[in-house]
Design a protein around this motif. Structure first.
Motif, PDB file in Angstrom:
ATOM      1  N   VAL A   1       4.219  30.190   8.275  1.00  0.00           N
ATOM      2  CA  VAL A   1       5.475  29.465   8.496  1.00  0.00           C
ATOM      3  C   VAL A   1       5.747  29.223   9.980  1.00  0.00           C
ATOM      4  N   GLY A   2       4.995  29.879  10.853  1.00  0.00           N
ATOM      5  CA  GLY A   2       5.120  29.636  12.290  1.00  0.00           C
ATOM      6  C   GLY A   2       4.309  28.447  12.786  1.00  0.00           C
TER       7      GLY A   2
ATOM      8  N   ARG B   1       4.268  26.446  16.618  1.00  0.00           N
ATOM      9  CA  ARG B   1       3.090  26.362  17.484  1.00  0.00           C
ATOM     10  C   ARG B   1       2.648  24.921  17.705  1.00  0.00           C
ATOM     11  N   ALA B   2       2.910  24.039  16.730  1.00  0.00           N
ATOM     12  CA  ALA B   2       2.533  22.629  16.849  1.00  0.00           C
ATOM     13  C   ALA B   2       3.588  21.810  17.599  1.00  0.00           C
ATOM     14  N   GLY B   3       4.689  22.447  17.990  1.00  0.00           N
ATOM     15  CA  GLY B   3       5.738  21.736  18.710  1.00  0.00           C
ATOM     16  C   GLY B   3       6.627  20.877  17.829  1.00  0.00           C
TER      17      GLY B   3
ATOM     18  N   ALA C   1      13.868  27.899  11.031  1.00  0.00           N
ATOM     19  CA  ALA C   1      15.046  27.289  10.397  1.00  0.00           C
ATOM     20  C   ALA C   1      15.197  25.810  10.748  1.00  0.00           C
ATOM     21  N   ASP C   2      14.551  25.367  11.829  1.00  0.00           N
ATOM     22  CA  ASP C   2      14.629  23.958  12.240  1.00  0.00           C
ATOM     23  C   ASP C   2      13.643  23.072  11.500  1.00  0.00           C
TER      24      ASP C   2
END
Length: 160
Positions: free
Chosen positions: A137-138, A142-144, A150-151
Motif C-alpha cells: 500500500v506504500g 514511493r511513486a510520487g 489516505a491520499d
C-alpha cells in the motif's frame, strides 16, 4: 525398424518459471500483474474504480483470500493467501478475465486489459504479512502519486 517419439517442445518464458510449482493451502503470495503494453489505464478514475471493485469481489478470487492490494496506473500488486487446493494460476486467470470484463464495461472500451504474465513470490513462513502489506500500500507514495496512503483511493488491506 526403430520408432522414435517426438518429445514435447521445451517450456519457455514465464511458463518455464512456474514449472514444477505447486499451490498449497495456506500459502501466501505477493502477486504483481501489469496492464497490456504497460498502458497507464488506471490513471482514468472509472478504470481504477472498476479494478478496485474487482479486487474486493471474492467471486473473482476463488480459492484465495485477498489480504492487501493496490492499483497503480499500469499494474496491480496484491497479497493473497490460498484457502483451498486451487492453483494460483487458475485463480489469477479468473481474476484477470473477470476484472477485464468489468474494466472494459466501465470505460466503454474493448480489448485486452492485462498482460499475459504475472510475477509471484511465495512467502516463506518467517516473512511478515503485515510488513509486506505496508510495502504494497506504500507503492503510490514511493511513486510520487500521494504523500500518504489516505491520499490515494485505490488500495485496501484486511488489517484496517
Amino acid at each position: 525398424m526403430t520408432t522414435t517419439t517426438a518429445s514435447p517442445p521445451p517450456v519457455r518464458g514465464h511458463a518455464a518459471l512456474r514449472a514444477g510449482r505447486v499451490s498449497m493451502r495456506g500459502q501466501a503470495h505477493h502477486v504483481t500483474f501489469t496492464t497490456h503494453g504497460r498502458d497507464p489505464l488506471f490513471q482514468a478514475f472509472p478504470a481504477a474504480c472498476a479494478a478496485a471493485a474487482a479486487l474486493n469481489d471474492p467471486a473473482l478470487t476463488p480459492g484465495a483470500s485477498v489480504l492487501a492490494w493496490v492499483v497503480m496506473p499500469d499494474h496491480v500488486h496484491c497479497l493473497l493467501r490460498l484457502d483451498e487446493a486451487f492453483p494460483l494460476a487458475a485463480m489469477l486467470r479468473t481474476l484477470k478475465s473477470g476484472s477485464a470484463r468489468r474494466i472494459n464495461r466501465a470505460t466503454g472500451r474493448t480489448g485486452r486489459v492485462w498482460g499475459r504474465a504475472y510475477h509471484d513470490h511465495a512467502l516463506r513462513k518467517e516473512e511478515d504479512l503485515r510488513s509486506l502489506a505496508r510495502y504494497i500500500v506504500g507503492n503510490p507514495i514511493r511513486a510520487g502519486l500521494a504523500r500518504r496512503p489516505a491520499d490515494y483511493p485505490f488500495w485496501n488491506a484486511v488489517w484496517l
